[in-house]
Write an enzyme that holds these catalytic residues in place. Sequence first.
Site, PDB file in Angstrom:
ATOM      1  N   HIS A  73       8.104  -4.657   2.203  1.00  0.00           N
ATOM      2  CA  HIS A  73       8.128  -3.082   1.879  1.00  0.00           C
ATOM      3  C   HIS A  73       9.377  -3.232   1.209  1.00  0.00           C
ATOM      4  CE1 HIS A  73       7.792   1.080   1.713  1.00  0.00           C
ATOM      5  NE2 HIS A  73       8.812   1.312   2.699  1.00  0.00           N
TER       6      HIS A  73
ATOM      7  N   TYR B 251      10.281 -11.110  14.450  1.00  0.00           N
ATOM      8  CA  TYR B 251       8.990 -11.689  14.859  1.00  0.00           C
ATOM      9  C   TYR B 251       7.738 -10.608  15.784  1.00  0.00           C
ATOM     10  CZ  TYR B 251       5.395 -15.569  16.564  1.00  0.00           C
ATOM     11  OH  TYR B 251       4.211 -16.142  16.668  1.00  0.00           O
TER      12      TYR B 251
ATOM     13  N   GLU C  71     -14.407  17.560  17.914  1.00  0.00           N
ATOM     14  CA  GLU C  71     -14.827  17.987  16.661  1.00  0.00           C
ATOM     15  C   GLU C  71     -13.888  17.653  15.657  1.00  0.00           C
ATOM     16  OE1 GLU C  71     -17.718  18.756  15.986  1.00  0.00           O
ATOM     17  OE2 GLU C  71     -18.510  18.757  17.815  1.00  0.00           O
TER      18      GLU C  71
ATOM     19  N   GLU D 136       1.965   7.750   3.223  1.00  0.00           N
ATOM     20  CA  GLU D 136       2.529   8.127   4.876  1.00  0.00           C
ATOM     21  C   GLU D 136       2.739   9.191   4.985  1.00  0.00           C
ATOM     22  OE1 GLU D 136       4.643   3.480   5.647  1.00  0.00           O
ATOM     23  OE2 GLU D 136       5.626   5.472   5.540  1.00  0.00           O
TER      24      GLU D 136
END
Length: 330
Positions: free
Chosen positions: A108, A25, A227, A195
């Site tokens: 996944h 959970y 930046e 990733e």
Amino acid sequence: MAKIYYDRNCDLKILDGKVIGIVGYGSQGHAQAQNLRDSGSQVIVAEVEGSPGWNNAKEAGFKVADAAKVAAEADIISMLAPDELHGKIYAQFVAGGLAANNTLLFSHGFSIHYGQVVPPPNVDVVMIAPKCPGHMLRQLYTEEIGPPAIIAVHQDATGKAKDIALAYAAGIGCSRAGVIETTFAEETETDLFGEQAVLCGGITSLIKAGFETLVEAGYQPEIAYFEVLHELKLIVDLIYQGGLSYMRYSVSDTAEYGDLTRGPRVIDEMVKDEMAQILADIQDGTFAKEWILENQAGRPVYNSLKRMESEHLIEEVGAELRQMMPWLKG
């Protein structure tokens, strides 16, 4: 072209009378459990007693038990614990509770693709992978929209595996946007590559390299931070909204010219060659083996690198500058 499924291709009634067990959970677990419940499905949650997940699921009104009890009761077992725990959870708790014609579902493909979970041949094995974090999955559902998702079928014991997966996708709200068909191998390998080479590994290394280049040249770390890190969100939001062309349309001509002429000097053929090697390590299982062994050894490399990164000057400067922007705390 990819095959895409929508609400009209999904039948939520397939889930009627089925018990869905959510194992874990956490980010995805809480969102998928709540969305499925709101869609009319019967949902129970597997968590470690006394853990934050256990307490949160209880507070949300779910029946919560250990994974063995949930696996024995559920018809659809959704493995939403972290990838590195799947093998242990499956072997110790889930495998013994699986019955013929059950569905084992993942968001996944790592543990199936790399053999950490090897299901028996008499169960369906499918994937529904929402393309967003769990909190966003839940938020979009409550707004009566949803994110896209990926669907894959690894094992179809019942002949209805895809229909069950599509019903699940509808239950969590993803078929509102569209569900793209793929395979466990394609999802796993492209996800890991994204990733490592771009979304996490590539971009963080690029940010640090830019920051270090400016600081080493004598510029103030605070200015360098703004930046090369802070303003990145502005650019990514434009790309997210309308692709690379929309970003280039939205920035100045000076910025676009610098993008078109200098970007390829930074991300050159040597970088692409290294990306190809990273992909090869994913495809042949080298990375998976390394990560599995790292976890078995107690994560010494992971913990050391994580500590070193937390001590980088960019983190120190960023923490100070973000105090100027209290709205970032959410």
